[in-house]
Design a protein around this motif. Structure first.
Motif, mmCIF file in Angstrom:
data_model
loop_
_atom_site.group_PDB
_atom_site.id
_atom_site.type_symbol
_atom_site.label_atom_id
_atom_site.label_comp_id
_atom_site.label_asym_id
_atom_site.label_seq_id
_atom_site.Cartn_x
_atom_site.Cartn_y
_atom_site.Cartn_z
ATOM 1 N N PRO A 197 -80.453 -30.038 43.905
ATOM 2 C CA PRO A 197 -81.098 -31.311 43.526
ATOM 3 C C PRO A 197 -81.288 -32.209 44.757
ATOM 4 C CG PRO A 197 -79.262 -30.793 42.058
ATOM 5 C CD PRO A 197 -79.153 -29.870 43.229
ATOM 6 N N ASP A 227 -85.448 -29.577 41.490
ATOM 7 C CA ASP A 227 -85.045 -30.828 40.848
ATOM 8 C C ASP A 227 -85.079 -31.889 41.935
ATOM 9 O OD1 ASP A 227 -83.770 -32.983 39.724
ATOM 10 O OD2 ASP A 227 -81.883 -31.955 39.290
ATOM 11 N N LYS A 257 -73.960 -34.058 39.628
ATOM 12 C CA LYS A 257 -74.424 -32.726 40.007
ATOM 13 C C LYS A 257 -73.242 -31.826 40.398
ATOM 14 C CE LYS A 257 -78.607 -34.266 39.551
ATOM 15 N NZ LYS A 257 -79.384 -33.915 38.356
#
Length: 259
Positions: A197, A227, A257
């Protein structure tokens, strides 16, 4: 009398500021080759080694290189000292100081034209500075009570570039990255990096690191299905890191995360 009151207020403010930054303990990392990397480390409140904590690697900008083990705290890390953040997001933060003769990123440029014309090439050898930062991170992961699935990296300017290169070279190490005013070797990124991410930040009128660096990286990552979030501060110059690290959603996003 007024002058005395003002002086007392200033001294109190400076003392409080000093006390805050003193929470980042001064340490040195010595590599197997004997290279010394000054760094600061912030432990969670009421640090309990029977628990596992997230680890954040913070990479400073180009102007803070050196050996004083002070300058790397000038920008960005203040957010980690905020009482609310320390309470809601207990973590270990390490802030190394890049050697004066090195850089966090494999990039070539000349300071004759601004914004800088940046030649990223991850085919170059990793810089001494970045390698030391990675080795430090691995060392802290072993010596401290770190949740290996929740290791994050963030940085600004040179540190943003270094963060983006770090996740390229070590995609399995980091659970998420927040890169501020950075840039990367777009041709080098692949599906390995798209699994991480990203949150990219940049000022729209950055006169040092052109905003196109983050815009193009955002496009590249989206094409790969990553992401990724992108925040561009309109009318803001190279100091946009001040906005990024007080972004309300940054801490909840990052610490949610996990690998």
């Amino acid at each position: 009398m007024k002058k005395i009151v003002v002086l007392i207020i200033l001294l109190t403010s400076l003392k409080a500021k000093s006390q805050d930054f003193s929470l980042f303990e001064k340490k040195e990392f010595i590599s197997e080759k004997g290279d010394v990397l000054p760094y600061r480390i912030l432990y969670p409140e009421n640090y309990d080694k029977t628990k596992k904590y997230p680890l954040v690697l913070f990479l400073h900008g180009g102007g803070e290189r050196g050996t004083d083990n002070e300058k790397q705290l000038v920008n960005g890390v203040k957010a980690f000292l905020e009482p609310e953040n320390r309470s809601k997001f207990p973590c270990i933060v390490i802030a190394p100081q890049c050697p004066e003769d090195s850089y966090w990123a494999s990039v070539k440029f000349e300071r004759t034209k601004y914004p800088l014309e940046l030649d990223f090439n991850y085919g170059y050898d990793i810089t001494k500075g970045l390698q030391l930062a990675i080795d430090l991170t691995k060392s802290v992961m072993k010596s401290e009570s770190v949740d290996s699935k929740r290791v994050y990296i963030t940085g600004l300017s040179m540190g943003g570039m270094g963060s983006l290169e770090a996740v390229y070279r070590y995609p399995k190490m980091f659970a998420a990255i927040a890169a501020v005013c950075g840039g990367a070797d777009l041709n080098a990124y692949s599906k390995k990096q798209s699994k991480i991410p990203f949150w990219l930040f940049h000022g729209s009128v950055d006169g040092v690191i052109a905003v196109d660096n983050s815009r193009k990286l955002n496009e590249k990552l989206r094409e790969m299905g990553a992401d990724v979030q992108y925040t561009e501060y309109q009318g803001v110059n190279h100091n946009s890191w001040e906005n990024a690290y007080v972004e309300p959603g940054l801490f909840p996003w990052m610490f949610s995360k996990s690998r």
